[in-house]
Motif scaffolding. Structure first.
Motif, PDB file in Angstrom:
ATOM      1  N   ARG A  98      -3.079  -0.194 -14.872  1.00 52.51           N
ATOM      2  CA  ARG A  98      -4.165  -0.919 -14.241  1.00 52.51           C
ATOM      3  C   ARG A  98      -4.335  -2.268 -14.953  1.00 52.51           C
ATOM      4  N   TYR A  99      -4.470  -3.315 -14.156  1.00 51.46           N
ATOM      5  CA  TYR A  99      -4.559  -4.667 -14.693  1.00 51.46           C
ATOM      6  C   TYR A  99      -6.006  -5.121 -14.853  1.00 51.46           C
ATOM      7  N   GLY A 116     -10.330 -12.299  -9.710  1.00 53.26           N
ATOM      8  CA  GLY A 116     -10.608 -10.949  -9.218  1.00 53.26           C
ATOM      9  C   GLY A 116      -9.671 -10.561  -8.097  1.00 53.26           C
ATOM     10  N   TYR A 117      -9.323 -11.524  -7.250  1.00 53.41           N
ATOM     11  CA  TYR A 117      -8.390 -11.283  -6.147  1.00 53.41           C
ATOM     12  C   TYR A 117      -7.009 -10.897  -6.678  1.00 53.41           C
ATOM     13  N   ILE A 118      -6.527 -11.626  -7.673  1.00 55.76           N
ATOM     14  CA  ILE A 118      -5.213 -11.319  -8.257  1.00 55.76           C
ATOM     15  C   ILE A 118      -5.199  -9.902  -8.823  1.00 55.76           C
ATOM     16  N   VAL A 119      -6.228  -9.580  -9.596  1.00 61.16           N
ATOM     17  CA  VAL A 119      -6.300  -8.247 -10.209  1.00 61.16           C
ATOM     18  C   VAL A 119      -6.383  -7.164  -9.145  1.00 61.16           C
ATOM     19  N   LYS A 120      -7.170  -7.396  -8.096  1.00 62.70           N
ATOM     20  CA  LYS A 120      -7.317  -6.411  -7.025  1.00 62.70           C
ATOM     21  C   LYS A 120      -5.983  -6.157  -6.333  1.00 62.70           C
ATOM     22  N   MET A 121      -5.271  -7.230  -5.983  1.00 59.50           N
ATOM     23  CA  MET A 121      -3.992  -7.074  -5.291  1.00 59.50           C
ATOM     24  C   MET A 121      -2.980  -6.332  -6.161  1.00 59.50           C
ATOM     25  N   MET A 122      -2.950  -6.650  -7.445  1.00 60.52           N
ATOM     26  CA  MET A 122      -2.010  -5.991  -8.351  1.00 60.52           C
ATOM     27  C   MET A 122      -2.351  -4.517  -8.521  1.00 60.52           C
ATOM     28  N   ASN A 123      -3.631  -4.217  -8.713  1.00 60.63           N
ATOM     29  CA  ASN A 123      -4.031  -2.820  -8.892  1.00 60.63           C
ATOM     30  C   ASN A 123      -3.890  -2.019  -7.608  1.00 60.63           C
ATOM     31  N   ASP A 124      -4.230  -2.632  -6.466  1.00 59.05           N
ATOM     32  CA  ASP A 124      -4.065  -1.936  -5.185  1.00 59.05           C
ATOM     33  C   ASP A 124      -2.602  -1.593  -4.955  1.00 59.05           C
ATOM     34  N   ASN A 125      -1.708  -2.497  -5.370  1.00 60.41           N
ATOM     35  CA  ASN A 125      -0.279  -2.238  -5.207  1.00 60.41           C
ATOM     36  C   ASN A 125       0.178  -1.093  -6.097  1.00 60.41           C
ATOM     37  N   GLU A 126      -0.361  -1.024  -7.321  1.00 60.79           N
ATOM     38  CA  GLU A 126      -0.024   0.077  -8.220  1.00 60.79           C
ATOM     39  C   GLU A 126      -0.502   1.413  -7.640  1.00 60.79           C
ATOM     40  N   ILE A 127      -1.720   1.412  -7.088  1.00 62.41           N
ATOM     41  CA  ILE A 127      -2.272   2.623  -6.484  1.00 62.41           C
ATOM     42  C   ILE A 127      -1.428   3.052  -5.293  1.00 62.41           C
ATOM     43  N   ALA A 128      -1.001   2.072  -4.494  1.00 63.26           N
ATOM     44  CA  ALA A 128      -0.183   2.366  -3.317  1.00 63.26           C
ATOM     45  C   ALA A 128       1.142   3.009  -3.730  1.00 63.26           C
ATOM     46  N   LYS A 129       1.753   2.487  -4.781  1.00 65.63           N
ATOM     47  CA  LYS A 129       3.016   3.052  -5.265  1.00 65.63           C
ATOM     48  C   LYS A 129       2.824   4.494  -5.721  1.00 65.63           C
ATOM     49  N   GLU A 130       1.703   4.743  -6.416  1.00 67.94           N
ATOM     50  CA  GLU A 130       1.422   6.098  -6.889  1.00 67.94           C
ATOM     51  C   GLU A 130       1.212   7.050  -5.716  1.00 67.94           C
ATOM     52  N   GLY A 134      -3.381  -1.777  -0.183  1.00 69.41           N
ATOM     53  CA  GLY A 134      -3.042  -3.088  -0.727  1.00 69.41           C
ATOM     54  C   GLY A 134      -1.592  -3.443  -0.522  1.00 69.41           C
ATOM     55  N   CYS A 135      -0.876  -2.609   0.229  1.00 67.46           N
ATOM     56  CA  CYS A 135       0.548  -2.827   0.483  1.00 67.46           C
ATOM     57  C   CYS A 135       0.730  -3.429   1.867  1.00 67.46           C
ATOM     58  N   ALA A 136       1.546  -4.497   1.955  1.00 68.79           N
ATOM     59  CA  ALA A 136       1.758  -5.165   3.233  1.00 68.79           C
ATOM     60  C   ALA A 136       3.116  -4.839   3.846  1.00 68.79           C
ATOM     61  N   ASN A 137       3.899  -3.998   3.187  1.00 68.13           N
ATOM     62  CA  ASN A 137       5.212  -3.633   3.711  1.00 68.13           C
ATOM     63  C   ASN A 137       5.046  -2.577   4.800  1.00 68.13           C
ATOM     64  N   LYS A 138       5.532  -2.885   6.015  1.00 64.09           N
ATOM     65  CA  LYS A 138       5.254  -2.011   7.156  1.00 64.09           C
ATOM     66  C   LYS A 138       5.894  -0.636   7.009  1.00 64.09           C
ATOM     67  N   SER A 139       7.107  -0.570   6.467  1.00 60.39           N
ATOM     68  CA  SER A 139       7.761   0.732   6.327  1.00 60.39           C
ATOM     69  C   SER A 139       6.988   1.623   5.354  1.00 60.39           C
ATOM     70  N   GLU A 140       6.439   1.029   4.290  1.00 60.83           N
ATOM     71  CA  GLU A 140       5.645   1.804   3.336  1.00 60.83           C
ATOM     72  C   GLU A 140       4.303   2.198   3.941  1.00 60.83           C
TER      73      GLU A 140
END
Length: 222
Positions: free
Chosen positions: A2-3, A84-98, A182-188
């Protein structure tokens, strides 16, 4: 991982672009080529120097660091707090991967036409079996991605679109899945949506099995 805002100076621009759903489409050595995430271009014009951790846009001759790139991609209230936006996007992406790692998709069990899926069904998969209120074609729910927002999400069952009266976010099912992950990749996003619906289907099947009357025991013949 988490960032926090303290991590921003050391964040690679490539990691932030990954959080925005952008993948490198080419490059050479430490130079990586991307489509600009803030413009709809026919060709990739954004170059990231991974050694210097800065970027250059061949379409506009603009350049800058991570913060400058975030300013160009931020929308709505995010413009008021870029860090805050940068941190949110990075953390949302980490959560999405998990979430995507933990959720095993079984395509033979569930077959979906996601584009035609009812948002109210997806809300059931997200843990909200019923709306908190209804008014004609409108169904009101608590925000599934903001626990502090109660009764702010409105779904129009006729158009199958939603809007958050607090944040202003809106759209269809993919837009909602994006807000969740927080993920924008359609396949994911397809994997995420299918995984949630698959989990709901399994719960419903288990519930049906529990409600079935027990089979009568066979009597012994003497």
């Amino acid at each position: 991982m988490r960032y926090t805002e303290k991590d921003i100076p050391g964040m690679p621009i490539t990691a932030f672009l990954d959080a925005l759903g952008e993948k490198s489409v080419g490059g050479y050595g430490y130079l990586k080529l991307y489509y600009a995430p803030y413009r709809d271009d026919a060709e990739a014009l954004l170059v990231v120097d991974t050694k210097m951790n800065n970027w250059y846009d061949h379409g506009t001759d603009e350049s800058g660091n991570l913060y400058d790139l975030a300013e160009l991609t931020a929308r709505g209230d995010h413009r008021k707090d870029i860090s805050g936006y940068i941190v949110k996007m990075m953390n949302d992406n980490e959560i999405a991967k998990e979430m995507l790692t933990k959720r095993a998709i079984e395509p033979q069990v569930i077959h979906l036409d996601i584009a035609k899926m009812q948002l109210t069904d997806f809300m059931k998969a997200l843990g909200q079996k019923h709306p908190v209120a209804a008014d004609g074609d409108l169904r009101i729910y608590n925000s599934p991605y903001d626990s502090s927002a109660k009764g702010t999400m409105v779904i129009n069952v006729r158009t199958n679109l939603w809007r958050d009266t607090k944040s202003g976010a809106n759209g269809g099912i993919y837009d909602l899945a994006y807000e969740m992950t927080g993920c924008a990749n359609k396949s994911e996003l397809n994997r995420y949506i299918a995984g949630e619906m698959n989990a709901l289907q399994k719960k419903q099947l288990k519930a049906e099995e529990k409600t079935e009357p027990p089979k009568p025991k066979r009597k012994m013949r003497l």
